[in-house]
Design an enzyme around this catalytic site. Structure first.
Site, PDB file in Angstrom:
ATOM      1  N   LYS A 150     -85.108  39.115   9.148  1.00 24.35           N
ATOM      2  CA  LYS A 150     -85.803  38.975  10.387  1.00 24.35           C
ATOM      3  C   LYS A 150     -87.231  38.484   9.859  1.00 24.35           C
ATOM      4  O   LYS A 150     -87.959  37.319  10.219  1.00 24.35           O
ATOM      5  CB  LYS A 150     -86.004  40.146  11.344  1.00 24.35           C
ATOM      6  CG  LYS A 150     -86.928  39.891  12.381  1.00 24.35           C
ATOM      7  CD  LYS A 150     -86.858  41.097  13.581  1.00 24.35           C
ATOM      8  CE  LYS A 150     -87.848  42.165  13.226  1.00 24.35           C
ATOM      9  NZ  LYS A 150     -89.291  42.238  13.420  1.00 24.35           N
ATOM     10  N   ASN A 151     -87.914  39.401   9.127  1.00 28.42           N
ATOM     11  CA  ASN A 151     -89.472  39.284   8.640  1.00 28.42           C
ATOM     12  C   ASN A 151     -89.650  38.159   7.776  1.00 28.42           C
ATOM     13  O   ASN A 151     -90.735  37.932   7.609  1.00 28.42           O
ATOM     14  CB  ASN A 151     -90.001  40.707   8.535  1.00 28.42           C
ATOM     15  CG  ASN A 151     -89.974  41.736   9.760  1.00 28.42           C
ATOM     16  OD1 ASN A 151     -89.942  41.083  10.802  1.00 28.42           O
ATOM     17  ND2 ASN A 151     -90.274  42.745   9.430  1.00 28.42           N
ATOM     18  N   CYS A 170     -98.954  46.741  20.460  1.00 31.22           N
ATOM     19  CA  CYS A 170     -97.361  46.875  20.734  1.00 31.22           C
ATOM     20  C   CYS A 170     -97.387  48.544  20.896  1.00 31.22           C
ATOM     21  O   CYS A 170     -98.026  49.203  20.353  1.00 31.22           O
ATOM     22  CB  CYS A 170     -96.368  46.244  19.954  1.00 31.22           C
ATOM     23  SG  CYS A 170     -96.397  47.056  18.262  1.00 31.22           S
ATOM     24  N   ARG A 202    -102.598  47.316  16.399  1.00 28.29           N
ATOM     25  CA  ARG A 202    -102.171  46.114  15.262  1.00 28.29           C
ATOM     26  C   ARG A 202    -102.913  44.852  15.891  1.00 28.29           C
ATOM     27  O   ARG A 202    -102.724  43.784  16.029  1.00 28.29           O
ATOM     28  CB  ARG A 202    -100.707  45.531  15.689  1.00 28.29           C
ATOM     29  CG  ARG A 202     -99.799  46.724  15.684  1.00 28.29           C
ATOM     30  CD  ARG A 202     -98.384  46.537  15.562  1.00 28.29           C
ATOM     31  NE  ARG A 202     -97.772  45.824  14.589  1.00 28.29           N
ATOM     32  CZ  ARG A 202     -96.438  45.159  14.516  1.00 28.29           C
ATOM     33  NH1 ARG A 202     -95.764  45.468  15.565  1.00 28.29           N
ATOM     34  NH2 ARG A 202     -96.267  44.424  13.626  1.00 28.29           N
ATOM     35  N   ASP A 251     -90.874  50.551   8.132  1.00 33.01           N
ATOM     36  CA  ASP A 251     -89.587  50.368   8.958  1.00 33.01           C
ATOM     37  C   ASP A 251     -88.594  51.006   8.803  1.00 33.01           C
ATOM     38  O   ASP A 251     -87.482  50.800   9.833  1.00 33.01           O
ATOM     39  CB  ASP A 251     -89.544  48.639   8.673  1.00 33.01           C
ATOM     40  CG  ASP A 251     -90.372  47.735   9.254  1.00 33.01           C
ATOM     41  OD1 ASP A 251     -90.543  46.637   8.956  1.00 33.01           O
ATOM     42  OD2 ASP A 251     -91.286  48.379   9.725  1.00 33.01           O
ATOM     43  N   ARG A 308     -83.719  42.644  18.993  1.00 29.77           N
ATOM     44  CA  ARG A 308     -84.739  41.746  18.301  1.00 29.77           C
ATOM     45  C   ARG A 308     -84.557  41.702  16.851  1.00 29.77           C
ATOM     46  O   ARG A 308     -84.812  40.873  16.308  1.00 29.77           O
ATOM     47  CB  ARG A 308     -86.249  42.552  18.780  1.00 29.77           C
ATOM     48  CG  ARG A 308     -86.553  42.428  20.368  1.00 29.77           C
ATOM     49  CD  ARG A 308     -88.134  42.840  20.179  1.00 29.77           C
ATOM     50  NE  ARG A 308     -89.022  42.193  19.318  1.00 29.77           N
ATOM     51  CZ  ARG A 308     -90.375  42.331  19.054  1.00 29.77           C
ATOM     52  NH1 ARG A 308     -90.766  43.278  20.229  1.00 29.77           N
ATOM     53  NH2 ARG A 308     -91.115  41.515  18.573  1.00 29.77           N
TER      54      ARG A 308
HETATM   55  C1  EPZ Z   1     -95.236  43.216   9.324  1.00 37.30           C
HETATM   56  O1  EPZ Z   1     -95.956  43.401  10.404  1.00 37.30           O
HETATM   57  C2  EPZ Z   1     -93.710  43.464   9.620  1.00 37.30           C
HETATM   58  N1  EPZ Z   1     -93.363  42.597  10.838  1.00 37.30           N
HETATM   59  C3  EPZ Z   1     -93.522  44.820  10.407  1.00 37.30           C
HETATM   60  O2  EPZ Z   1     -92.229  44.922  10.936  1.00 37.30           O
HETATM   61  C4  EPZ Z   1     -93.865  45.688   9.279  1.00 37.30           C
HETATM   62  O3  EPZ Z   1     -93.798  47.306   9.907  1.00 37.30           O
HETATM   63  C5  EPZ Z   1     -95.213  45.524   8.676  1.00 37.30           C
HETATM   64  O4  EPZ Z   1     -95.462  44.282   8.109  1.00 37.30           O
HETATM   65  C6  EPZ Z   1     -95.589  46.810   7.618  1.00 37.30           C
HETATM   66  O5  EPZ Z   1     -94.716  46.374   6.704  1.00 37.30           O
HETATM   67  C7  EPZ Z   1     -93.120  41.387  10.552  1.00 37.30           C
HETATM   68  O6  EPZ Z   1     -92.961  40.864   9.231  1.00 37.30           O
HETATM   69  C8  EPZ Z   1     -93.044  40.084  11.525  1.00 37.30           C
HETATM   70  P1  EPZ Z   1     -99.272  44.358   8.664  1.00 37.30           P
HETATM   71  P2  EPZ Z   1     -97.605  43.196  10.198  1.00 37.30           P
HETATM   72  O7  EPZ Z   1    -100.308  43.448   8.801  1.00 37.30           O
HETATM   73  O8  EPZ Z   1     -97.773  42.025   9.271  1.00 37.30           O
HETATM   74  C9  EPZ Z   1    -103.192  46.857  10.248  1.00 37.30           C
HETATM   75  C10 EPZ Z   1     -90.575  45.351  12.217  1.00 37.30           C
HETATM   76  O9  EPZ Z   1     -89.985  46.395  12.670  1.00 37.30           O
HETATM   77  N2  EPZ Z   1    -103.645  45.665  10.306  1.00 37.30           N
HETATM   78  O10 EPZ Z   1     -98.961  44.833   7.177  1.00 37.30           O
HETATM   79  O11 EPZ Z   1     -98.022  42.931  11.746  1.00 37.30           O
HETATM   80  C11 EPZ Z   1    -101.850  46.969  11.316  1.00 37.30           C
HETATM   81  O12 EPZ Z   1    -102.479  47.504  12.511  1.00 37.30           O
HETATM   82  C12 EPZ Z   1     -91.802  45.098  12.288  1.00 37.30           C
HETATM   83  O13 EPZ Z   1     -89.783  44.550  12.004  1.00 37.30           O
HETATM   84  C13 EPZ Z   1    -105.005  45.619  10.862  1.00 37.30           C
HETATM   85  O14 EPZ Z   1    -105.679  46.263  10.838  1.00 37.30           O
HETATM   86  O15 EPZ Z   1     -98.240  44.411   9.535  1.00 37.30           O
HETATM   87  C14 EPZ Z   1    -101.127  48.183  10.595  1.00 37.30           C
HETATM   88  O16 EPZ Z   1    -101.547  49.352  11.062  1.00 37.30           O
HETATM   89  C15 EPZ Z   1     -92.601  46.294  12.928  1.00 37.30           C
HETATM   90  N3  EPZ Z   1    -105.578  44.276  10.726  1.00 37.30           N
HETATM   91  C16 EPZ Z   1    -101.408  47.810   9.156  1.00 37.30           C
HETATM   92  O17 EPZ Z   1    -102.527  47.038   9.094  1.00 37.30           O
HETATM   93  C17 EPZ Z   1    -104.974  42.952  10.588  1.00 37.30           C
HETATM   94  O18 EPZ Z   1    -105.596  41.941  10.562  1.00 37.30           O
HETATM   95  C18 EPZ Z   1    -100.259  47.141   8.598  1.00 37.30           C
HETATM   96  O19 EPZ Z   1     -99.951  45.785   9.097  1.00 37.30           O
HETATM   97  C19 EPZ Z   1    -103.398  43.145  10.258  1.00 37.30           C
HETATM   98  C20 EPZ Z   1    -102.909  44.454  10.043  1.00 37.30           C
END
Ligand code: EPZ
Length: 423
Positions: A22-23, A118, A123, A309, A401
């Site tokens: 998915k991701n 969410c 996020r 995840d 999802r």
């Molecule tokens: C991706 O989300 C995945 N989603 C998530 O999977 C996964 O949990 C996550 O990466 C971590 O591996 C998709 O790929 C669609 P991050 P993403 O940016 O990109 C903070 C699932 O269950 N952050 O690596 O949104 C954020 O809040 C989903 O399939 C900022 O502060 O994750 C988090 O605490 C859930 N500012 C941490 O960094 C930003 O600009 C990591 O987020 C971006 C992120």
């Protein structure tokens, strides 16, 4: 809203096919915006999130045809005739923000709704925006939208040093950099297999990328990209989830299409807990070594560490382990919402901030529980497979999802599981 009814039915054994990630698919699809030629993805997962991304791309003027029952996505965006990603779609799925970098890189302007938070956390997308600003974009945040413009219509190469690892920000910056003028270096880049898959697809499209899978990715911008055909990498989170079926119930399951390099840290933890993972020529075979699961400690980390995840699913396993386990969630600020639901089934869990302490019990008992987010929902299903009696998991739209045909895949291993149509 539908529910899923599960009856504990002893050890489960059989074969489970693993779908495309998915991701990975959610970042490969926006790449169609980078070229006016066709981009075709095979091994695509059949999920509601993919339908949402399809809807979003179509609203921008891209054509997305789901062929072969959705396994193949034939996409093309001859031109982008709407550069605004609307709140109504973006709020349903955070990954929508991944159209920002490609639109900005292709046409020099884009308007994308901020995704909002969410269940698992606020996020924010500040790292996405900071990366694009470093590449010359002018960003104006107003009325809940990011209004982005590249001076002179083209981004420029830059050194982007991420203060911490972000999967999405790395993906947005990587896609934007492929068409920027000059060289971009992404430092402290995410190393997830989904990033590697995206880079391999972009390279087929003519992008010049080096270093994907490491913490430093270098991109030489080009003037245009061509179309390509690319298979979506196997879903390591679906894989890890189904590896837990024999772990939690006993039995033996072969996950077809599973690759050990996608789940190395997770497989190490399973081994420590007393579960054997064997590579076969068709995937990964998983079974308990002997007797009860042992307690283990888990700390979630960016790849190649233990994936956040899979934290909820691992907690479900550890609820009946022999001893006390501590799970530390370092990526998201609120990702233990499955704990109170597992406690309704008799689990003994103490949550303090980013730590959950799980004291193993002999057996969980079926109960009515509620899914709160995608991975929490499947952890409740896993717990229910091994619990005594019946469990009814409500709000399973979360599950749809990220997991295709979950009842079918589990029933093939002997699970007693059915979907109960909601009102
Ligand atoms: C991706 O989300 C995945 N989603 C998530 O999977 C996964 O949990 C996550 O990466 C971590 O591996 C998709 O790929 C669609 P991050 P993403 O940016 O990109 C903070 C699932 O269950 N952050 O690596 O949104 C954020 O809040 C989903 O399939 C900022 O502060 O994750 C988090 O605490 C859930 N500012 C941490 O960094 C930003 O600009 C990591 O987020 C971006 C992120």
């Amino acid at each position: 809203m539908d529910s899923i009814l599960v009856r504990g039915n002893g050890p489960l054994s059989g074969e489970i096919p693993i779908a495309g990630a998915k991701n990975a698919c959610l970042t490969l699809m926006p790449a169609t915006l980078l070229t006016d030629e066709p981009l075709t993805l095979s091994n695509a997962p059949r999920l509601s999130d993919i339908q949402t991304m399809t809807q979003l791309l179509a609203s921008l003027g891209a054509e997305v045809a789901a062929l072969q029952d959705g396994l193949v996505l034939a996409m093309s965006s001859h031109r982008i005739d709407n550069h605004t990603a609307d709140y109504d779609i973006v709020r349903k799925m955070r990954a929508s923000i991944l159209v920002l970098g490609p639109m900005l890189a292709r046409d020099g302007h884009a308007v994308v709704s901020l995704p909002g938070g969410c269940a698992i956390g606020a996020r924010p997308v500040d790292l996405h925006l900071r990366a694009l600003e470093a590449m010359g974009a002018d960003l104006d945040l107003r009325d809940g939208y990011v209004h982005a413009r590249a001076p002179g219509g083209r981004l420029k190469g830059a050194v982007v040093d991420f203060p911490f690892v972000s999967v999405g920000a790395t993906e947005n910056a990587l896609m934007a950099a492929t068409l920027a003028k000059g060289t971009t270096v992404l430092k402290n880049a995410a190393r997830e297999p989904e990033i590697v898959d995206l880079a391999q697809c972009l390279r087929k499209m003519g992008a010049q990328i080096e270093g994907e899978g490491t913490a430093e990715i270098t991109v030489q911008g080009v003037d245009r990209l061509r179309g390509a055909t690319h298979p979506v990498v196997a879903d390591r989170i679906e894989l890890g989830t189904y590896m837990l079926v024999p772990a939690i119930t006993g039995g033996e399951v072969e996950c077809l299409g599973g690759r050990i390099d996608l789940v190395a840290a997770f497989a190490e933890k399973l081994d420590e807990a007393g579960i054997s993972v064997t590579e076969t020529d068709r995937g990964l075979k998983v079974a308990r070594k002997s007797g009860r699961i042992g307690a283990v400690n888990v700390v979630t980390q960016p790849f190649p560490g233990f994936p956040t995840d899979l934290q909820a699913q691992m907690m479900a396993l550890l609820c009946t382990a022999d001893g006390v386990s501590v799970l530390e969630e370092t990526i998201f600020e609120n990702r233990f919402m499955h704990a109170p639901e597992l406690m309704r089934m008799g689990a003994k869990i103490d949550v303090h901030g980013g730590h959950a302490t799980v004291s193993g019990v002999e057996k969980l008992k079926g109960a009515r529980v509620m899914a709160t987010d995608l991975r929490a929902s499947v952890s409740l299903i896993l717990a229910a497979l091994a619990a005594e009696g019946e469990t009814l998991v409500s709000r399973v739209y979360h599950l749809d999802r990220g997991y295709e045909r979950v009842e079918e895949k589990l029933r093939a291993c002997g699970a007693q599981i059915e979907r109960v149509k909601g009102e």
